[in-house]
Design a protein around this motif. Structure first.
Motif, PDB file in Angstrom:
ATOM      1  N   VAL A  15       7.419   1.182 -14.747  1.00 18.94           N
ATOM      2  CA  VAL A  15       6.970  -0.329 -14.917  1.00 18.94           C
ATOM      3  C   VAL A  15       5.308  -0.384 -14.982  1.00 18.94           C
ATOM      4  CG1 VAL A  15       7.065  -1.533 -12.757  1.00 18.94           C
ATOM      5  CG2 VAL A  15       7.398  -2.814 -14.913  1.00 18.94           C
ATOM      6  N   GLU A  16       4.925   0.520 -14.337  1.00 15.40           N
ATOM      7  CA  GLU A  16       3.458   0.763 -13.778  1.00 15.40           C
ATOM      8  C   GLU A  16       2.733   1.166 -15.071  1.00 15.40           C
ATOM      9  OE1 GLU A  16       1.357  -1.005 -12.063  1.00 15.40           O
ATOM     10  OE2 GLU A  16       2.884  -1.784 -10.388  1.00 15.40           O
ATOM     11  N   SER A  56      14.027   5.043  -6.236  1.00 17.06           N
ATOM     12  CA  SER A  56      13.450   3.546  -6.988  1.00 17.06           C
ATOM     13  C   SER A  56      11.971   4.103  -7.433  1.00 17.06           C
ATOM     14  CB  SER A  56      13.343   2.522  -5.954  1.00 17.06           C
ATOM     15  OG  SER A  56      12.318   2.670  -4.745  1.00 17.06           O
ATOM     16  N   VAL A  57      11.365   4.909  -6.783  1.00 15.50           N
ATOM     17  CA  VAL A  57       9.928   5.241  -7.470  1.00 15.50           C
ATOM     18  C   VAL A  57       9.690   5.580  -8.778  1.00 15.50           C
ATOM     19  CG1 VAL A  57       9.660   7.568  -6.841  1.00 15.50           C
ATOM     20  CG2 VAL A  57       7.561   6.369  -6.547  1.00 15.50           C
ATOM     21  N   HIS A  58      10.669   6.212  -9.382  1.00 15.90           N
ATOM     22  CA  HIS A  58      10.664   6.534 -10.685  1.00 15.90           C
ATOM     23  C   HIS A  58      10.634   5.345 -11.813  1.00 15.90           C
ATOM     24  CE1 HIS A  58      11.140  10.758  -9.453  1.00 15.90           C
ATOM     25  NE2 HIS A  58      12.211   9.989  -8.610  1.00 15.90           N
ATOM     26  N   ALA A  59      11.553   4.205 -11.136  1.00 14.80           N
ATOM     27  CA  ALA A  59      11.372   3.029 -12.138  1.00 14.80           C
ATOM     28  C   ALA A  59      10.194   2.382 -11.767  1.00 14.80           C
ATOM     29  CB  ALA A  59      12.867   2.041 -11.692  1.00 14.80           C
ATOM     30  N   ALA A  60       9.736   2.422 -10.654  1.00 20.54           N
ATOM     31  CA  ALA A  60       8.395   1.633 -10.199  1.00 20.54           C
ATOM     32  C   ALA A  60       7.294   2.302 -11.151  1.00 20.54           C
ATOM     33  CB  ALA A  60       8.108   1.840  -8.925  1.00 20.54           C
ATOM     34  N   ALA A  61       7.342   3.353 -10.976  1.00 21.10           N
ATOM     35  CA  ALA A  61       6.165   4.215 -11.803  1.00 21.10           C
ATOM     36  C   ALA A  61       6.316   4.025 -13.261  1.00 21.10           C
ATOM     37  CB  ALA A  61       6.204   5.828 -11.722  1.00 21.10           C
ATOM     38  N   ALA A 103       0.860  -1.260  -0.081  1.00 23.64           N
ATOM     39  CA  ALA A 103      -0.020   0.027  -0.077  1.00 23.64           C
ATOM     40  C   ALA A 103       0.638   1.256  -0.172  1.00 23.64           C
ATOM     41  CB  ALA A 103      -0.757  -0.151   1.268  1.00 23.64           C
ATOM     42  N   GLU A 104       2.022   1.260   0.736  1.00 25.44           N
ATOM     43  CA  GLU A 104       2.810   2.432   0.903  1.00 25.44           C
ATOM     44  C   GLU A 104       3.483   2.577  -0.680  1.00 25.44           C
ATOM     45  OE1 GLU A 104       5.814   2.496   3.851  1.00 25.44           O
ATOM     46  OE2 GLU A 104       6.827   4.085   2.714  1.00 25.44           O
ATOM     47  N   ALA A 105       4.190   1.461  -0.967  1.00 27.39           N
ATOM     48  CA  ALA A 105       4.554   1.764  -2.673  1.00 27.39           C
ATOM     49  C   ALA A 105       3.325   2.122  -3.519  1.00 27.39           C
ATOM     50  CB  ALA A 105       5.041   0.292  -3.041  1.00 27.39           C
ATOM     51  N   ALA A 106       2.436   1.680  -3.542  1.00 23.41           N
ATOM     52  CA  ALA A 106       1.157   2.158  -4.447  1.00 23.41           C
ATOM     53  C   ALA A 106       0.811   3.492  -4.339  1.00 23.41           C
ATOM     54  CB  ALA A 106      -0.053   1.241  -4.196  1.00 23.41           C
ATOM     55  N   ARG A 163      -0.336  -2.807  -8.184  1.00 21.94           N
ATOM     56  CA  ARG A 163       0.901  -2.257  -8.345  1.00 21.94           C
ATOM     57  C   ARG A 163       1.964  -3.305  -7.881  1.00 21.94           C
ATOM     58  NH1 ARG A 163      -0.464   2.088 -11.120  1.00 21.94           N
ATOM     59  NH2 ARG A 163      -1.576   3.605  -9.921  1.00 21.94           N
ATOM     60  N   LEU A 164       1.732  -4.391  -8.255  1.00 20.11           N
ATOM     61  CA  LEU A 164       2.686  -5.727  -7.732  1.00 20.11           C
ATOM     62  C   LEU A 164       4.002  -5.305  -8.420  1.00 20.11           C
ATOM     63  CD1 LEU A 164       3.266  -8.411  -6.746  1.00 20.11           C
ATOM     64  CD2 LEU A 164       2.589  -9.566  -8.769  1.00 20.11           C
ATOM     65  N   ARG A 165       4.171  -5.005  -9.593  1.00 18.36           N
ATOM     66  CA  ARG A 165       5.557  -4.811 -10.476  1.00 18.36           C
ATOM     67  C   ARG A 165       6.173  -3.489  -9.797  1.00 18.36           C
ATOM     68  NH1 ARG A 165       1.300  -6.545 -12.885  1.00 18.36           N
ATOM     69  NH2 ARG A 165       1.439  -8.418 -14.428  1.00 18.36           N
ATOM     70  N   GLY A 166       5.501  -2.552  -9.516  1.00  9.46           N
ATOM     71  CA  GLY A 166       6.062  -1.117  -8.935  1.00  9.46           C
ATOM     72  C   GLY A 166       6.465  -1.583  -7.668  1.00  9.46           C
ATOM     73  N   PHE A 167       5.830  -2.504  -6.596  1.00  5.35           N
ATOM     74  CA  PHE A 167       6.273  -2.771  -5.288  1.00  5.35           C
ATOM     75  C   PHE A 167       7.444  -3.683  -5.565  1.00  5.35           C
ATOM     76  CE2 PHE A 167       6.235  -6.647  -2.631  1.00  5.35           C
ATOM     77  CZ  PHE A 167       6.728  -6.045  -1.463  1.00  5.35           C
ATOM     78  N   LEU A 168       7.608  -4.688  -6.513  1.00  4.27           N
ATOM     79  CA  LEU A 168       8.904  -5.486  -6.441  1.00  4.27           C
ATOM     80  C   LEU A 168      10.077  -4.585  -6.912  1.00  4.27           C
ATOM     81  CD1 LEU A 168       7.399  -8.623  -8.665  1.00  4.27           C
ATOM     82  CD2 LEU A 168       8.193  -8.345  -6.241  1.00  4.27           C
TER      83      LEU A 168
END
Lengths: 288, 288
Positions: B69-70, B62-67, B7-10, B42-47
């Motif tokens: 892939v989402e 890391s949030v920029h790479a997570a965003a 949830a925090e990553a999302a 947001r499983l991919r971004g969380f990973l």
């Protein structure tokens, strides 16, 4: 001279794209990708390679960036031709991808060609990581919702708008739809050399608009057999074009002034830029 | 613990995507892009973010790479839902993009979301150029005609094939369709730190397959209201799934074995990897 350079660039780009698509899965989507990157004028890729040459960067380096922009351009054509977009059955004198295969294959082949464009820009042959990254960043912006896709969306919106577009609106539309990618192409060579891309950027901004005006003129005057695509479709759809807004003579005069602007932007390069000068004049004289 | 981290990553990923799409043109295609990136697990971004944390890389990086892939995942869903592809009207409990707007907008919004993904990966916040470039290169391969697009093409081909797919074929299909992006996501954190991505790669290969088997189980057993999408469509279409090939109990046993394989791959990280351990167990127990 320009025609020779264009043909030489086209040959190298085709070989690079074929190589990139060799040894892939024997699937429709891969066949469609190969088909979609065949032919075309290769104007964008040529601009990359000629801009690179001006900055002392050789073809064995620049061809990967040239192939990238041609893969991206090919993706945009495959998607633009879809029934839900411009609905075209003919492209470069051959059936469009969704006609030859099917719509799902056209969507997927276009999608994978966009991925391929970015993959090509990461190749080590293109030099230092920082420069490759600048190319990736610039192409992503030029292709996305602030560049090419925005222009295409504005173009589709214009079809159902109550009023025809004004000259300012159609200029903004074309700056996105075709201008952004042409500009990236011209600037890429300077970026590959770590040089200032501003002169080539000014050249490309004028060239891109001249190119679109010439396209509108060709749409009215051209020969569908030679053009390899359906013509006169904008006028038939009641859409504003540079010809409908400026008249045929006015459009020709505007294109000529833009070519002079493009030529002036090349002054810093002197005689070395002769081929790009020819390219600008050729764009408005073309019968291709 | 896993649910809190997810949830925090999302939340962080959503904010990053909203920021990236702020101040854009007031056009349907931009509205559709914002709509398409809302919600989801947001499983991919969380990973990405959890793999980064394991290597000492913080969320503000890391949030920029997570965003990224989402955004890429969102593009793939918008295109997969098109009438010429899976023809779905419902996604995450809401009308799909082509239903809410139109097909042209869905094609263009998907196209621009793919460009946005690569643009996000060039952000300076992600660190040294060479590492960002490795992320771009990996994502381009995972997304393209040797990864996600190939998997989707194989999936479509399976619908009209004379014989149902074998277990090997469906495993290869899923390695592309969902596996490639999940693997990139898990490895991204190690790449951001310049560390060896192999342990997280093994974790993700097992997790991705377990995830897909769980999806097939959910497709048979799930509640369409909770899932927010049409269920039972594979069985209805006569397509082979892990459930049709292994039976419900066999599929459950295979998913469980894969989760154990995923957990074993995390051994080098010790207790630090507890959240990723929970994630693997959650994937096959999910009711989401």
């Amino acid at each position: 001279m320009f025609v020779t350079a264009l043909a030489e660039a086209a040959g190298r780009i085709q070989a690079c794209l074929e190589d990139a698509l060799a040894d892939r899965a024997d699937q429709k989507v891969v066949h469609a990708m190969r088909y979609a990157v065949e032919g075309g004028k290769r104007l964008r890729g040529f601009l990359v390679m000629e801009g690179a040459r001006l900055h002392g960067v050789g073809p064995e380096t620049s061809v990967h960036a040239a192939a990238a922009v041609e893969a991206l351009h090919a993706y945009s054509l495959v998607h633009d031709d879809l029934p839900c977009m411009d609905d075209d059955a003919l492209r470069r004198g051959r059936p469009t991808v969704h006609v030859k295969w099917d719509q799902a294959t056209a969507v997927l082949a276009g999608d994978a060609l966009q991925s391929l464009a970015f993959e090509l820009l990461t190749r080590e042959a293109l030099g230092p990581a920082g420069r490759r990254l600048a190319l990736v960043s610039g192409l992503a912006r030029a292709a996305g919702a602030e560049g090419m896709v925005l222009g295409q969306a504005l173009d589709i919106a214009a079809e159902t708008a109550a009023e025809p577009l004004t000259l300012d609106e159609i200029t903004a539309l074309q700056a996105g739809k075709t201008g952004a990618l042409i500009r990236w192409s011209a600037e890429a060579g300077a970026l590959l050399a770590g040089a200032d891309p501003a002169p080539l950027g000014r050249y490309a901004a004028a060239l891109g608009l001249a190119f679109q005006i010439a396209d509108d003129i060709l749409d009215v005057e051209g020969d569908a057999g030679k053009a390899g695509k359906r013509l006169n479709k904008d006028a038939a759809a009641g859409k504003a074009t540079f010809v409908s807004l400026l008249g045929l003579e006015g459009a020709r005069a505007r294109a000529k002034a833009l070519v002079e602007e493009a030529e002036a932007a090349l002054q810093p390069y002197g005689a070395e830029a002769d081929i790009l000068q020819h390219c600008a004049r050729f764009v408005i004289a073309r019968d291709m």
